[in-house]
Design an enzyme around this catalytic site. Structure first.
Site, PDB file in Angstrom:
ATOM      1  N   CYS A 274       0.021  -1.983   8.660  1.00 54.50           N
ATOM      2  CA  CYS A 274      -1.178  -2.174   9.489  1.00 54.50           C
ATOM      3  C   CYS A 274      -1.646  -0.896  10.183  1.00 54.50           C
ATOM      4  O   CYS A 274      -2.790  -0.480  10.013  1.00 54.50           O
ATOM      5  CB  CYS A 274      -0.911  -3.250  10.550  1.00 54.50           C
ATOM      6  SG  CYS A 274      -1.019  -4.933   9.917  1.00 54.50           S
ATOM      7  N   ILE A 275      -0.795  -0.300  10.986  1.00 55.16           N
ATOM      8  CA  ILE A 275      -1.248   0.743  11.908  1.00 55.16           C
ATOM      9  C   ILE A 275      -1.848   1.955  11.197  1.00 55.16           C
ATOM     10  O   ILE A 275      -2.856   2.502  11.662  1.00 55.16           O
ATOM     11  CB  ILE A 275      -0.118   1.142  12.875  1.00 55.16           C
ATOM     12  CG1 ILE A 275       0.238  -0.071  13.741  1.00 55.16           C
ATOM     13  CG2 ILE A 275      -0.535   2.302  13.765  1.00 55.16           C
ATOM     14  CD1 ILE A 275       1.400   0.163  14.678  1.00 55.16           C
TER      15      ILE A 275
END
Length: 438
Positions: A274-275
């Site tokens: 995600c990040i």
């Protein structure tokens, strides 16, 4: 509330519904097990036949999920399949597939679209479809809604559509699927009520929001908040290094302030599903609305450049011993994207390994969680994990800590390594000629 909605909500509330989870990776598999534990019948869908076979045999392929947990779920009725026609048997279909980036750093929704297209022929009245994959605001309305509507079913009347972002944190033993609050947004209010019924029996706290776009944006905000702050502290690390200041001591001092400060820690770059990706999802969508997300993109540039910074620091360290990267023997410690897990997605260690190989270094790695280097989309090294022994440590010109697993014997490493490049602050309190803080 119409009759279709009422019947579906009752089935969900009574755990009499069958739950279909599409994508049995680090998000989908724990979620499947949680629904099974509560008493739902669960069908897991995955295109990987090897995963399907292992699960049906009661075996896990994720380090932190034990075989016994899989076996218990199978005994309770859980089944895995690659036959998407079985989706017709489920009242709820939850999509947990990857949302990576293209080579041009644009959103790649192919896994989501393929999943929806696979279940579309089997959709019928009395079902709810929930997307959990992280994506840009508008995906549920622009990509899922038209495909579901094309089946002839009326969304909000016959079939229900929600977005509820996953919030898994691999390796965090304090929060499992049950304990992490669940955001849920519906395409319509009726959709939202069905979505809340879907999750509230399995999750301690379910947080309703006014729309699917709010839920989609909330997930991006959570992860971009982390990405921006990590980019800031990585930049602070580089400034502190040039000034001869220990950034880790600075952070420890700053976090004694009881308000207005949240500690973030520097590293060799961003990793995970995600990040490193989410900022690009938002910046891509923002451009469609005429907005230039300069602040977010700058943080992405800083974080993406960190592997180069690490390799440069290693090069400087080798110069102390009259060596260059070309021909240097370097052992990478930890190649998962964060400590104490086996997840390799977007791991900055892989970017570092590629840079070292391109510079002519001879590389090896040690990671008990990743015994054999996996076949990733962007990089592959024909390597297997080597053990940490005194003899192994002494034969390398440098030991580069990319991921600081707790299982490593850091004292032995310090005693026998010629040069240590520490990207995680394990040796933050040591200032010696043989330890490089990167």
């Amino acid at each position: 509330m119409n009759n279709t909605q009422a019947r579906l909500i009752k089935k969900l509330n009574d755990a009499e519904a069958t739950i279909g989870v599409i994508g049995l990776g680090y998000v989908g598999l724990p979620l499947s097990l949680r629904f099974s534990t509560v008493g739902y019948q669960v069908i897991g869908f995955d295109i990987d036949a090897d995963k399907v076979a292992k699960l049906n045999a009661g075996k896990s392929y994720i380090e932190r999920i034990k075989d016994t947990h899989i076996a218990q779920a199978v005994a309770a009725g859980f089944t895995a399949t690659d036959d998407y026609a079985m989706s017709a048997r489920a009242e709820a279909l939850i999509i947990c597939v990857p949302t990576p980036l293209t080579k041009q750093r644009a959103p790649d929704l192919s896994f989501v679209i393929d999943a929806v297209d696979a279940i579309a022929p089997h959709l019928h009245a009395g079902q709810v479809v929930s997307l959990e994959s992280t994506t840009y605001p508008g995906t549920t309305e622009e990509e899922l809604y038209p495909r579901i509507s094309a089946t002839g079913l009326t969304v909000g009347e016959q079939i229900f559509l929600v977005y509820s972002p996953e919030r898994e944190d691999p390796g965090n033993l304090d929060f499992d699927a049950r304990k992490i609050p669940k955001i849920c947004g519906g395409y319509t209010d009726r959709c939202l009520q069905v979505g809340l019924a879907l999750y509230r029996k399995t999750i301690d706290v379910v947080v309703p929001v006014s729309s699917v776009k709010v839920a989609e944006m909330a997930k991006l905000l959570e992860n971009i908040y982390r990405a921006v702050n990590i980019g800031m502290v990585n930049e602070m690390k580089m400034v502190a290094d040039r000034m001869g200041i220990n950034i880790h001591e600075v952070i420890e001092a700053a976090k004694t302030k009881p308000f207005g400060f949240t500690p973030f820690y520097p590293g060799p770059g961003l990793g995970g599903h995600c990040i490193p990706i989410d900022p690009f999802y938002l910046s891509w969508k923002a451009k469609k609305h005429g907005v230039d997300t300069r602040f977010i993109e700058l943080a992405g540039e800083v974080n993406t450049a960190m592997p180069n910074w690490v390799v440069e620091k290693l090069s400087q360290g080798l110069e102390r011993f009259d060596k260059t990267l070309a021909g240097a023997k370097v052992l990478i410690l930890g190649i998962a994207y964060k400590k104490n897990i086996d997840d390799m997605r977007e791991s900055p260690a892989v970017a570092i390994m590629a840079l070292l190989e391109n510079a002519g270094a001879e590389i090896a790695y040690c990671d008990p969680y990743v015994p054999v280097f996996p076949r990733l989309r962007n990089h592959y090294f024909d390597l297997a994990s080597v053990p940490i022994t005194q003899q192994n440590l002494e034969q390398f010109d440098a030991i580069l800590i990319a991921t600081d697993h707790d299982c490593f014997d850091y004292q032995m490493i310090q005693n026998h390594a010629r040069l240590i490049v520490d990207t995680r602050g394990r040796y933050a309190k040591f200032q010696t000629d043989t330890i490089i803080h990167a």
